[in-house]
Design a protein around this motif. Structure first.
Motif, PDB file in Angstrom:
ATOM      1  N   ALA A  95      -0.374  -7.413   1.626  1.00 35.84           N
ATOM      2  CA  ALA A  95      -0.064  -6.028   1.247  1.00 35.84           C
ATOM      3  C   ALA A  95       1.266  -5.577   1.821  1.00 35.84           C
ATOM      4  N   ALA A  96       1.890  -6.371   2.682  1.00 33.14           N
ATOM      5  CA  ALA A  96       3.166  -6.012   3.297  1.00 33.14           C
ATOM      6  C   ALA A  96       4.186  -7.113   3.055  1.00 33.14           C
ATOM      7  N   CYS A  97       5.446  -6.752   3.051  1.00 34.92           N
ATOM      8  CA  CYS A  97       6.522  -7.701   2.790  1.00 34.92           C
ATOM      9  C   CYS A  97       6.524  -8.817   3.825  1.00 34.92           C
ATOM     10  N   PRO A  98       6.598 -10.071   3.393  1.00 38.57           N
ATOM     11  CA  PRO A  98       6.587 -11.192   4.334  1.00 38.57           C
ATOM     12  C   PRO A  98       7.898 -11.372   5.086  1.00 38.57           C
ATOM     13  N   VAL A  99       8.950 -10.642   4.697  1.00 38.59           N
ATOM     14  CA  VAL A  99      10.241 -10.752   5.379  1.00 38.59           C
ATOM     15  C   VAL A  99      10.417  -9.663   6.427  1.00 38.59           C
ATOM     16  N   CYS A 100      10.238  -8.393   6.031  1.00 36.51           N
ATOM     17  CA  CYS A 100      10.517  -7.284   6.955  1.00 36.51           C
ATOM     18  C   CYS A 100       9.276  -6.477   7.326  1.00 36.51           C
ATOM     19  N   GLY A 101       8.144  -6.763   6.689  1.00 32.73           N
ATOM     20  CA  GLY A 101       6.926  -6.018   6.979  1.00 32.73           C
ATOM     21  C   GLY A 101       6.840  -4.696   6.265  1.00 32.73           C
ATOM     22  N   GLY A 102       7.785  -4.406   5.376  1.00 36.00           N
ATOM     23  CA  GLY A 102       7.788  -3.143   4.650  1.00 36.00           C
ATOM     24  C   GLY A 102       6.702  -3.072   3.595  1.00 36.00           C
ATOM     25  N   ALA A 103       6.443  -1.842   3.140  1.00 39.49           N
ATOM     26  CA  ALA A 103       5.423  -1.620   2.118  1.00 39.49           C
ATOM     27  C   ALA A 103       6.014  -1.797   0.725  1.00 39.49           C
ATOM     28  N   PRO A 104       5.190  -2.174  -0.246  1.00 42.86           N
ATOM     29  CA  PRO A 104       5.707  -2.311  -1.607  1.00 42.86           C
ATOM     30  C   PRO A 104       6.009  -0.952  -2.224  1.00 42.86           C
ATOM     31  N   VAL A 105       7.136  -0.849  -2.904  1.00 48.76           N
ATOM     32  CA  VAL A 105       7.459   0.382  -3.614  1.00 48.76           C
ATOM     33  C   VAL A 105       6.765   0.394  -4.975  1.00 48.76           C
ATOM     34  N   ALA A 106       6.497  -0.793  -5.523  1.00 45.43           N
ATOM     35  CA  ALA A 106       5.834  -0.912  -6.827  1.00 45.43           C
ATOM     36  C   ALA A 106       5.497  -2.376  -7.068  1.00 45.43           C
ATOM     37  N   GLY A 107       4.667  -2.603  -8.095  1.00 45.47           N
ATOM     38  CA  GLY A 107       4.405  -3.949  -8.566  1.00 45.47           C
ATOM     39  C   GLY A 107       5.077  -4.132  -9.911  1.00 45.47           C
ATOM     40  N   VAL A 108       5.592  -5.310 -10.179  1.00 47.35           N
ATOM     41  CA  VAL A 108       6.261  -5.598 -11.450  1.00 47.35           C
ATOM     42  C   VAL A 108       5.514  -6.720 -12.149  1.00 47.35           C
ATOM     43  N   LEU A 109       5.120  -6.487 -13.401  1.00 48.60           N
ATOM     44  CA  LEU A 109       4.464  -7.514 -14.198  1.00 48.60           C
ATOM     45  C   LEU A 109       5.529  -8.315 -14.930  1.00 48.60           C
TER      46      LEU A 109
END
Length: 299
Positions: free
Chosen positions: A174-188
Motif C-alpha cells: 500500500a506504500a511506495c517501495p522507494v520512498c514510502g509515500g502513499a499512492p496518489v491514484a491507481g492507473v489501469l
C-alpha cells in the motif's frame, strides 16, 4: 454533479476467478506482473505541465491547474540537473533552485517563495516536517505547494537513477517501495503485456508499482469493493477516464485512472482536476487512500 455506482459489488470468488483467468491467459503468475516496478523519468514534469494546461481549459480550477503547470515547468529544469545530496537533504537545495526559476509568478506567490527559500535551515526543516506529517498550520498553507514541488523534484530524480532490481515491490503493498509515500491514484494499463493491470502511482517520487486488483489497497478486503464516477455538469455524461474504487469494509477509496480513455493522463494532474469526486465521496464519509501533494490542508 452526483456520485454514481458504476458496478454492483463483485463477490470475492468471482473477482478472484476473473483475475486468475485474465492473468493465466496472459501467461502471468497471480500476484506478479511483467514489470512489478516502474521507475520514473524526470521528463514526466514537462509532460505534466502540458497535461495540466490541457485540463485547465474551461475548468473551474483552471487557475490552480495552470499554477501547478508553472511549478512543473520549473521542476523539469531543476530535475534535469545532478543531485549533490541524498533526497532527504537535496530537497532544500532544489527549493532554492525552483525559486530562482519561478520569478514570473504573481507578486504574492513570488514573495512567499522568496521568503521560504531564505528561511533559517532549522525553521525550514520544522516546516517540512509538518508538511510531511500532515500537520500543517494555517500559516503554512501558502508555502505548501512549493515544498511539494521541491520534495517531488528531489525524490523523483533519485528514483529515476535506481536499478529496478534493487527495489522489492510486493503486489499487495500500500506504500511506495522507494520512498514510502502513499499512492496518489491507481492507473489501469493497456497493451499486450500489462493490459488491465493496476499500478499504484506514488505522489512523491512518482514510482509506480503493480497491485492486484482483487482487493482493497487499504485493508485487503475483496468483497465490498465497487467503483464510482462523477457525472458531467449536465448529469448525463460520466467521466469515464477517472473513477473511485470504494471499499465498504473500511470505508476508504482510491481513484482509478484509465489509460484506455485518456492515453496522455498524468496521475497527479488528473487527480487534481477531479477534486469534485473527492468532495462527493467525502460527503458520504469515505476516507481517501493517499494524498495529492498539491492539495494540502491545515491539520
Amino acid at each position: 454533479m452526483t456520485a454514481s455506482s458504476a458496478d454492483a459489488p463483485i463477490s470475492e470468488a468471482a473477482m478472484s476467478e476473473a483475475t486468475a483467468a485474465a492473468m493465466a491467459a496472459a501467461g502471468l503468475v497471480p500476484g506478479q506482473s511483467p514489470s512489478p516496478l516502474r521507475l520514473p523519468d524526470t521528463a514526466l514534469f514537462a509532460r505534466r505541465a502540458v497535461r495540466l494546461r490541457t485540463l485547465a481549459e474551461g475548468h473551474a480550477m483552471g487557475d490552480w491547474l495552470r499554477f501547478v503547470a508553472t511549478l512543473a515547468d520549473a521542476q523539469a529544469a531543476v530535475a534535469a540537473t545532478p543531485a549533490a545530496l541524498p533526497p532527504e537533504e537535496q530537497w532544500a537545495a532544489d527549493l532554492r533552485a525552483l525559486a530562482a526559476r519561478l520569478d514570473s509568478l504573481p507578486g504574492g506567490a513570488r514573495e512567499v517563495l522568496a521568503a521560504l527559500a531564505a528561511t533559517d535551515p532549522d525553521a525550514l526543516e520544522a516546516l517540512a516536517g509538518r508538511w510531511a506529517g500532515d500537520a500543517l498550520e494555517d500559516g503554512d498553507l501558502a508555502a505548501a505547494p512549493f515544498l511539494a514541488a521541491a520534495f517531488q523534484t528531489a525524490w523523483t530524480r533519485h528514483a529515476a537513477t535506481l536499478d529496478p532490481a534493487s527495489v522489492t515491490a510486493h503486489a499487495t503493498a500500500a506504500a511506495c517501495p522507494v520512498c514510502g509515500g502513499a499512492p496518489v491514484a491507481g492507473v489501469l494499463q493497456v497493451g499486450m503485456e500489462s493490459g488491465g493491470l493496476r499500478y499504484l502511482h506514488c505522489g512523491l517520487c512518482h514510482t509506480a508499482w503493480h497491485h492486484v486488483r482483487s482487493s482493497c489497497v487499504a485493508c485487503g478486503d475483496g468483497k465490498d469493493v465497487s467503483q464510482r464516477f462523477v457525472e458531467g455538469a449536465d448529469g448525463k455524461e460520466p467521466n469515464g477516464a477517472v473513477r473511485a474504487e470504494t471499499c465498504d469494509a473500511c470505508h476508504s477509496y482510491l481513484k482509478l485512472l484509465f489509460l484506455e480513455k485518456a492515453p496522455d493522463l498524468d496521475p497527479v494532474a488528473d487527480d487534481l482536476a477531479t477534486l469534485a469526486l473527492d468532495l462527493l465521496l467525502g460527503e458520504e464519509d469515505y476516507r481517501r487512500i493517499g494524498v495529492n501533494p498539491f492539495l494540502a490542508v491545515a491539520g
